[in-house]
Design a protein around this motif. Structure first.
Motif: not given
Length: 173
Positions: A34-42, A61-66, A76-79
């Motif tokens: 779940d991309l949105a949930r993981s972005v929020a966690w990190y 499909r993906g995000a870059q966090l810095m 990246r979405e596992r799917e």
């Protein structure tokens, strides 16, 4: 929100430079369900900031966090990952903090956010660590006083019961 110091990844190695211009690991890429949930966690726990998004045919499909230090986590979405890897329970990477007190601060922050974590485990001269568990059960390990350094060898033989023995001669060479 308190800033938690990470080791300065920009600092040159004690040997006086880098090989072939290699400065640091820029990012690790993790598969997530779940991309949105993981972005929020990190972003919430490690104080990373959304630096980019990756779309394919208009679909996110993906995000870059810095982190301000220059280190990043790509998600990246596992799917849409080849082989759809599952890293549950595995510590794919570790981040270094300046002290055991910082580990306790991260533990308190995880509790405040109601995120899953292990205990701060302090082994004295052998370093300390805290395991944080992301929404996909991938372990993010935080280290303080890590005993591994480029200028010496350290082997660890774990006994399967939480104990270990150290050795100073490699067996791989």
């Amino acid at each position: 929100m308190r800033g938690f110091p990470l080791h300065d990844a920009r600092a040159a190695p004690e040997s006086g430079g880098t090989m072939a211009g290699l400065a640091r690991i820029r990012h690790v890429k993790l598969p997530v369900s779940d991309l949105a949930r993981s972005v929020a966690w990190y972003c919430d726990l490690l104080e990373l900031r959304l630096a980019g998004e990756f779309r394919e045919e208009g679909e996110l499909r993906g995000a870059q966090l810095m982190h301000p230090s220059g280190f990043g986590v790509a998600l990246r979405e596992r799917e849409y990952c080849p082989g759809q890897p599952d890293l549950a329970g595995f510590d794919v990477f570790a981040l270094e903090v300046d002290s055991v007190d910082d580990l306790h601060a991260f533990a308190a922050r995880a509790d405040e956010l109601d995120y899953t974590r292990g205990e701060v485990f302090d082994r004295g001269e052998q370093g300390a660590f805290l395991d944080l568990v992301d929404p996909d059960n991938t372990v993010v390990r935080l280290l303080a006083n890590d005993p591994f350094h480029a200028d010496r060898f350290l082997g660890v033989d774990a006994d399967g019961k939480g104990g270990f023995t150290l050795y100073d001669q490699p067996t791989l060479v």
